[in-house]
Design a protein around this motif. Structure first.
Motif, short mmCIF file in Angstrom:
data_model
loop_
_atom_site.label_atom_id
_atom_site.label_comp_id
_atom_site.label_asym_id
_atom_site.label_seq_id
_atom_site.Cartn_x
_atom_site.Cartn_y
_atom_site.Cartn_z
N ILE A 18 0.84 1.14 -55.57
CA ILE A 18 0.79 1.22 -53.93
C ILE A 18 0.10 -0.13 -53.48
O ILE A 18 0.66 -0.80 -52.24
N ALA A 19 -0.76 -0.89 -54.12
CA ALA A 19 -1.05 -1.97 -53.94
C ALA A 19 0.08 -3.07 -53.70
O ALA A 19 0.07 -4.07 -52.76
N GLU A 20 1.26 -3.15 -54.83
CA GLU A 20 2.06 -3.92 -54.42
C GLU A 20 3.04 -3.78 -53.49
O GLU A 20 3.42 -4.35 -52.81
N SER A 21 3.09 -2.40 -53.11
CA SER A 21 4.04 -1.79 -52.19
C SER A 21 3.62 -2.39 -50.70
O SER A 21 4.21 -2.80 -49.72
N GLU A 22 2.31 -2.38 -50.53
CA GLU A 22 1.68 -2.35 -49.45
C GLU A 22 0.99 -3.72 -49.07
O GLU A 22 0.28 -4.07 -48.25
N GLN A 23 0.98 -4.50 -50.14
CA GLN A 23 0.19 -5.82 -50.25
C GLN A 23 -1.12 -5.79 -49.82
O GLN A 23 -1.46 -6.46 -49.02
N ILE A 24 -1.61 -5.00 -50.79
CA ILE A 24 -3.42 -4.79 -50.34
C ILE A 24 -3.89 -4.95 -51.73
O ILE A 24 -3.18 -4.43 -53.05
N SER A 25 -4.97 -5.33 -51.93
CA SER A 25 -5.51 -5.81 -53.15
C SER A 25 -5.72 -4.28 -54.19
O SER A 25 -6.19 -3.20 -53.34
N GLY A 26 -5.46 -4.33 -55.28
CA GLY A 26 -5.65 -3.19 -56.23
C GLY A 26 -7.20 -2.74 -55.98
O GLY A 26 -7.25 -1.13 -55.77
N ASP A 27 -8.17 -3.32 -56.08
CA ASP A 27 -9.43 -3.01 -55.89
C ASP A 27 -9.73 -2.28 -54.50
O ASP A 27 -10.41 -1.14 -54.53
N TYR A 28 -9.28 -2.75 -53.55
CA TYR A 28 -9.46 -2.28 -52.32
C TYR A 28 -8.49 -0.85 -52.04
O TYR A 28 -9.19 0.13 -51.59
N VAL A 29 -7.38 -0.87 -52.59
CA VAL A 29 -6.54 0.35 -52.64
C VAL A 29 -7.41 1.62 -53.31
O VAL A 29 -7.54 2.84 -52.84
N GLU A 30 -8.14 1.21 -54.60
CA GLU A 30 -8.83 2.04 -55.23
C GLU A 30 -9.99 2.58 -54.33
O GLU A 30 -10.40 3.96 -54.20
N GLN A 31 -10.59 1.92 -53.74
CA GLN A 31 -11.83 2.27 -52.80
C GLN A 31 -11.39 3.10 -51.70
O GLN A 31 -12.11 4.10 -51.39
N ILE A 32 -10.15 2.88 -51.20
CA ILE A 32 -9.74 3.75 -50.12
C ILE A 32 -9.25 4.92 -50.56
O ILE A 32 -9.56 6.27 -50.19
N LEU A 33 -8.65 4.89 -51.83
CA LEU A 33 -8.15 6.23 -52.68
C LEU A 33 -9.20 7.10 -52.66
O LEU A 33 -9.20 8.33 -52.66
N THR A 34 -10.51 6.62 -53.26
CA THR A 34 -11.54 7.39 -53.54
C THR A 34 -12.13 8.15 -52.26
O THR A 34 -12.58 9.35 -52.22
N ARG A 35 -12.16 7.46 -51.10
CA ARG A 35 -12.38 8.22 -50.02
C ARG A 35 -11.40 9.29 -49.32
O ARG A 35 -11.90 10.38 -49.04
N LEU A 36 -10.42 8.94 -49.61
CA LEU A 36 -9.12 9.84 -49.45
C LEU A 36 -9.16 11.25 -50.31
O LEU A 36 -8.86 12.34 -49.94
N LYS A 37 -9.28 10.95 -51.65
CA LYS A 37 -9.63 11.93 -52.58
C LYS A 37 -10.81 12.83 -52.17
O LYS A 37 -10.72 14.00 -52.17
N ALA A 38 -11.92 12.16 -51.81
CA ALA A 38 -12.84 12.86 -51.24
C ALA A 38 -12.78 13.76 -50.18
O ALA A 38 -13.30 14.94 -49.92
N ALA A 39 -12.09 13.48 -49.27
CA ALA A 39 -11.63 14.24 -48.18
C ALA A 39 -10.50 15.22 -48.37
O ALA A 39 -10.07 15.79 -47.30
N GLN A 40 -10.04 15.43 -49.71
CA GLN A 40 -9.12 16.11 -49.96
C GLN A 40 -7.57 15.81 -49.46
O GLN A 40 -6.90 16.87 -49.20
N LEU A 41 -7.44 14.53 -49.05
CA LEU A 41 -6.09 14.30 -48.53
C LEU A 41 -5.12 13.83 -49.77
O LEU A 41 -3.93 13.80 -49.47
N VAL A 42 -5.62 13.29 -50.99
CA VAL A 42 -4.89 12.96 -51.98
C VAL A 42 -5.61 13.61 -53.25
O VAL A 42 -6.67 13.87 -53.22
#
Length: 146
Positions: free
Chosen positions: A32-56
């Motif tokens: 995801i990080a490579e595809s969207e050109q976002i740092s892997g750490d930032y992707v992880e932080q965002i995915l954590t929020r999306l997971k908590a919201a039951q979106l991923v």
């Protein structure tokens, strides 16, 4: 100036990326990080929020990664924004109790603007964004320049 933070904007991009993937494919954080050109750490932080919201949903193991928790047709931009930014609210007097609310003529303007923005975010589905992204990429290939 009203702004959605990079976290909210990147979350939308990450969700579109997941929506465009085959439902059986689990995307790893680094993909995801490579595809969207976002740092892997930032992707992880965002995915954590999306997971908590039951979106991923996260999947462990050698074939692990992330998938959408439900169909892209049922996920709205508002769901993504609320998960990463909090409630859609243009001005603090709308979110909090304001002692001047009954005496302030501009309150109705803020409320109408907020309702309109919330409606746009609610009506825009992740599936629509994924389909539009696919169309845009077909008509305008993404070119990297060095």
């Amino acid at each position: 100036m009203l702004r959605i933070s990079t976290r909210g904007r990147y979350a939308a991009r990450i969700m579109v990326c997941l929506a465009m993937a085959d439902a059986k494919v689990r995307l790893r954080k680094q993909q995801i990080a490579e595809s969207e050109q976002i740092s892997g750490d930032y992707v992880e932080q965002i995915l954590t929020r999306l997971k908590a919201a039951q979106l991923v949903t996260s999947h462990r193991g050698t074939h692990g990664g992330f998938t959408l928790a439900r169909s892209a047709e049922t996920i709205s931009v508002k769901d993504i924004i609320v998960a990463t930014e909090g409630p859609v609210c243009l001005v603090s007097c709308e979110a909090e109790h304001c002692s001047r609310k009954n005496q302030c003529a501009i309150t109705s303007v803020w409320q109408r603007a907020n309702d309109t923005l919330a409606a746009i975010f609610s009506e825009t589905k992740l599936s629509d964004l994924a389909n539009e992204t696919i169309s845009l990429r077909k008509s305008k290939p993404f070119i990297f320049q060095i």
